[in-house]
Scaffold this active site. Structure first.
Site, mmCIF file in Angstrom:
data_model
loop_
_atom_site.group_PDB
_atom_site.id
_atom_site.type_symbol
_atom_site.label_atom_id
_atom_site.label_comp_id
_atom_site.label_asym_id
_atom_site.label_seq_id
_atom_site.Cartn_x
_atom_site.Cartn_y
_atom_site.Cartn_z
ATOM 1 N N GLU A 33 -2.577 -11.611 -4.054
ATOM 2 C CA GLU A 33 -3.571 -11.746 -3.016
ATOM 3 C C GLU A 33 -4.976 -11.653 -3.634
ATOM 4 O O GLU A 33 -5.655 -12.159 -3.062
ATOM 5 C CB GLU A 33 -3.252 -10.665 -1.915
ATOM 6 N N GLU A 40 1.030 -1.199 -0.030
ATOM 7 C CA GLU A 40 -0.013 0.050 0.090
ATOM 8 C C GLU A 40 0.817 1.293 -0.074
ATOM 9 O O GLU A 40 0.915 2.081 0.808
ATOM 10 C CB GLU A 40 -1.003 -0.067 1.072
HETATM 11 C C1 NOJ Z 1 -2.010 -6.014 2.337
HETATM 12 C C2 NOJ Z 1 -0.823 -6.555 1.813
HETATM 13 O O1 NOJ Z 1 -0.749 -6.344 0.409
HETATM 14 C C3 NOJ Z 1 -0.658 -8.211 2.027
HETATM 15 O O2 NOJ Z 1 0.492 -8.700 1.468
HETATM 16 C C4 NOJ Z 1 -0.669 -8.283 3.756
HETATM 17 O O3 NOJ Z 1 -0.689 -9.719 3.892
HETATM 18 C C5 NOJ Z 1 -1.770 -7.623 4.334
HETATM 19 N N1 NOJ Z 1 -1.978 -6.189 3.665
HETATM 20 C C6 NOJ Z 1 -1.645 -7.623 5.841
HETATM 21 O O4 NOJ Z 1 -0.717 -6.803 6.309
HETATM 22 CA CA CA Z 2 -2.274 -4.819 -0.872
#
Ligand code: NOJ
Ligand code: CA
Length: 682
Positions: free
Chosen positions: A487, A463
């Protein structure tokens, strides 16, 4: 200094009334051409004595006369009655080395124009322009001068006026999900706002990408289509509406346009890095590219939890299991998320509760880091802030000190929060809410990187603010997210469609490395018709290690899923993450891409090819290989009948002898890909 013109442009006002801002009133005031002469940047007089610029590429006008300028809260703006006092030019040709990267040696060859501009009251700024064969960068430089001790920029007037019937690929700007949108493609008229890199194919067939370089102590911009084809650099505001708070002297980041005839030309460009300052950290041998595994995907597919409880992922035993796996297969690190107090409950909204030094009782951070070091594997740290940066800021020293003491060399940070919802507690204890790409956060992200550097720690920001090439100046800013990563295939509705990774190289990746986290082997973890799945073939997951550049690459799946497919896993074990050179061999935006990369400090080459939802057959001359050498090509390709939807696991793995004189025919399945290691044998 050569005096080119002292015309007060306001005198021309009468002759231009009624015309568009961008309309030219006379021939260019100054121009500068690229070393090869094909790309020409010109300055012109615009309406009401404003200043405009244009960009010609061969026979095609890529940017029509478009506005330049700036407006302030206190001072009169630099938006009219401007005069060009004079200009200087210079030629530059040098090479520099990257400590890690897509290529070791980068050539910086450009022509420079420094245009000195003043308004009717004699207030000044300079416009510095650099024209390379692969694009142009320009920035405003405001010298120290009376009345500019304190400056609040309320608007930057920089515009890009593109050919109206161009095609674009973009994600929307200033929206809640930051940079994590599916790419859209279509005519320019469909774009409202867009993040950069903003990639365009012109009617003449040229490719260009608008972006910025060296974003430091300033706000990022999104492109705002104000009139058809005319995009303004719209600076992200602070919570009080001001865009940038500064004092003269100051410089803006470089406003950049990468230009190439072919789509692959954009991928072979070093423009953004060349416009950044050299390494400011000195010896960075402690910044180490490499591969990692981690306690991560299990949470995303709901097998484990970040928070404490019976399914807690980050336990001592589970971490040691991952460390054993990492040591066995030569991985450098194990990322552990959910280790620290604060994840219980609604972590997305309770970022104030995170401790960055206190572990959950079932995670013995001292023992696991020691266990790893004994096996040549480092613990990779994780700090999720949920966007509560003030809570992070007060703990940062202690948090990085702890990791340094434990031998941690890399920390993944996270700023999960809606756009415009970063919590900043001001000096009066009042919560203010900022954007991820406003001036405040631009400073916070960089502070985390420079603080980490003091402890020989590298930062992988999730982010993040968009990358603008600052890895050159701060080589410990080793990777970042800043787009939809793997993800989304775990829980996104929808996940990433097959074309996503055929768009990323031409858009997001032009900015720099991405921690996409490829390598999911259990593609259909909810079944072939499950709601969530990975929309690629198995071979394409391997190809992503080559096509999506990052000096750190995760093998994102669970160890047991790799152990179930040892032959395919071999490629992930073999593939390096640091390169002597990289060449984009073929591709079209959104359709497919092929990269060849030579291992840093070695003779082996690796090739990755990915396609969108369409199958295709590629003819690839292997002339990038060293002539006279023989190679064993270890090929991982889509097997017969492979299709991301119906048969994603069909893979053919074979070895054959090749030389630079050969041409390889490669079939890519729908949603498929191919990965090849060319092992030099003699
Ligand atoms: C968003 C991140 O992109 C991801 O890789 C992570 O597991 C989660 N946030 C939790 O921090
Ligand atoms: Ca993310």
């Amino acid at each position: 200094m050569k005096l080119l013109s002292t015309t007060c442009l306001a005198l021309l006002l009468a002759t231009t009334a009624g015309a568009a801002w961008a309309e030219e009133t006379q021939a260019g005031l100054a121009r500068i051409a690229s070393p090869d002469g094909r790309l020409v940047f010109s300055l012109h007089e615009g309406r009401f004595g404003s200043l405009t610029w244009s960009l010609q590429f061969g026979d095609e006008l890529l940017v029509e006369a478009a506005r330049l300028g700036m407006r302030f809260a206190e001072q009169a703006g630099f938006d009219r009655d401007l005069a060009l006092l004079g200009s200087e030019t210079a030629s530059h040709d040098s090479s520099w080395e990257q400590p890690w990267g897509e290529r070791r040696v980068v050539r910086d060859r450009h022509e420079e124009l420094l245009a000195q501009v003043a308004d009717a009251d004699g207030r000044r700024f300079d416009l510095r322009v650099r024209v390379f064969d692969d694009g142009v960068g320009f920035r405003y430089e405001f010298p120290q001068q009376e009345g500019f001790e304190s400056v609040q920029i309320v608007e930057e007037l920089t515009e890009f006026a593109l050919p109206r019937s161009s095609t674009a690929w973009w994600i929307p700007g200033r929206r809640y999900n930051r940079y994590e949108y599916l790419y859209q493609s279509g005519g320019l008229d469909e774009v409202e706002t867009a993040h950069t890199p903003f990639t365009v194919r012109t009617p003449g067939g040229a490719h260009l990408a608008i972006h910025e370089a060296a974003l430091v102590d300033y706000a990022a911009f999104v492109l705002d289509q104000r009139r058809p084809g005319v995009f303004q650099a719209n600076l992200t505001p602070w919570s009080d509406g001001v865009r940038v708070k500064t004092s003269a002297p100051f410089k803006t980041p470089w406003r950049t346009v990468q230009v190439a005839e072919k789509a692959t030309g954009l991928l072979n460009s070093d423009l953004v890095l060349n416009l950044n300052e050299p390494n400011a950290l000195g010896d960075v041998s402690w910044v180490q590219p490499g591969k990692y595994v981690g306690i991560w995907w299990a949470m995303h597919i709901n097998r484990k939890t970040w928070g404490s409880g019976p399914n807690h992922g980050a336990t001592t035993a589970e971490t040691m299991r991952y460390m054993d796996f990492a040591a066995k297969h030569g991985f450098d690190g194990v990322l552990v998320e959910g280790w620290n107090v604060g994840w219980d409950g609604d972590w997305f909204h309770n970022g104030d509760l995170f401790s960055f030094t206190e572990a959950y009782p079932d995670f013995d951070i001292e023992a696991v880091s020691r266990y790893g070091l004994e096996r040549g594997v480092r613990l990779i740290g994780h700090h999720e802030t949920s966007g509560n940066v003030s809570n992070y800021a007060v703990q940062m020293d202690a948090a990085y000190d702890l990791y340094q003491r434990l031998g941690v060399r890399q920390v993944k940070t996270g700023y999960v929060a809606d756009g415009g919802d970063i919590k900043r507690v001001d000096g009066n204890g009042v919560a203010r809410y900022e954007w991820h790409d406003g001036q405040f956060m631009v400073g916070e992200y960089l502070r985390s990187v420079t603080e980490a550097a003091k402890r020989e720690i590298s930062i992988n920001t999730h982010e993040p603010v968009k990358d603008t090439g600052l890895r050159r100046t701060y080589p410990n800013w080793i990777s970042r997210e800043g787009a939809r990563g793997q993800e989304f295939n775990a829980w996104g509705d929808p996940g990433n469609p097959p074309e996503h990774t055929a768009i990323l190289p031409y858009t997001r990746m032009l900015a720099g490395p991405m921690d996409f986290t490829p390598g999911i082997f259990d593609l259909t973890f909810e079944g072939l018709d499950g709601r969530h799945r990975v929309n690629t073939t198995l071979a394409k997951q391997l190809a992503l290690y080559v096509t999506l550049y990052s000096p750190i690459q995760m093998a994102a799946d669970l160890p047991e899923n790799y152990e179930a497919r040892p032959e395919a896993f071999r490629f992930i074990v073999d593939v390096p993450t640091d390169w002597e050179q990289s060449i984009a061999l073929a591709g079209e935006v959104g359709d497919y891409v092929v990269f060849a990369r030579q291992e840093r400090g070695g003779q082996d080459w690796y090739l990755g090819a990915v396609t969108d939802e369409n199958a295709r057959t590629l003819e690839l001359p292997l002339d990038f290989l060293a002539t006279g050498k023989r190679y064993h090509a270890q090929i991982y390709r889509d097997g017969e009948g492979a299709d991301w939807r119906s048969d994603p696991y069909a893979i053919a793995i074979e070895t054959t002898g090749v030389t630079a004189a050969d041409t390889l025919e490669l079939w890519l399945a729908p949603g498929g890909g191919a990965a090849i290691r060319f092992e030099a044998v003699e």
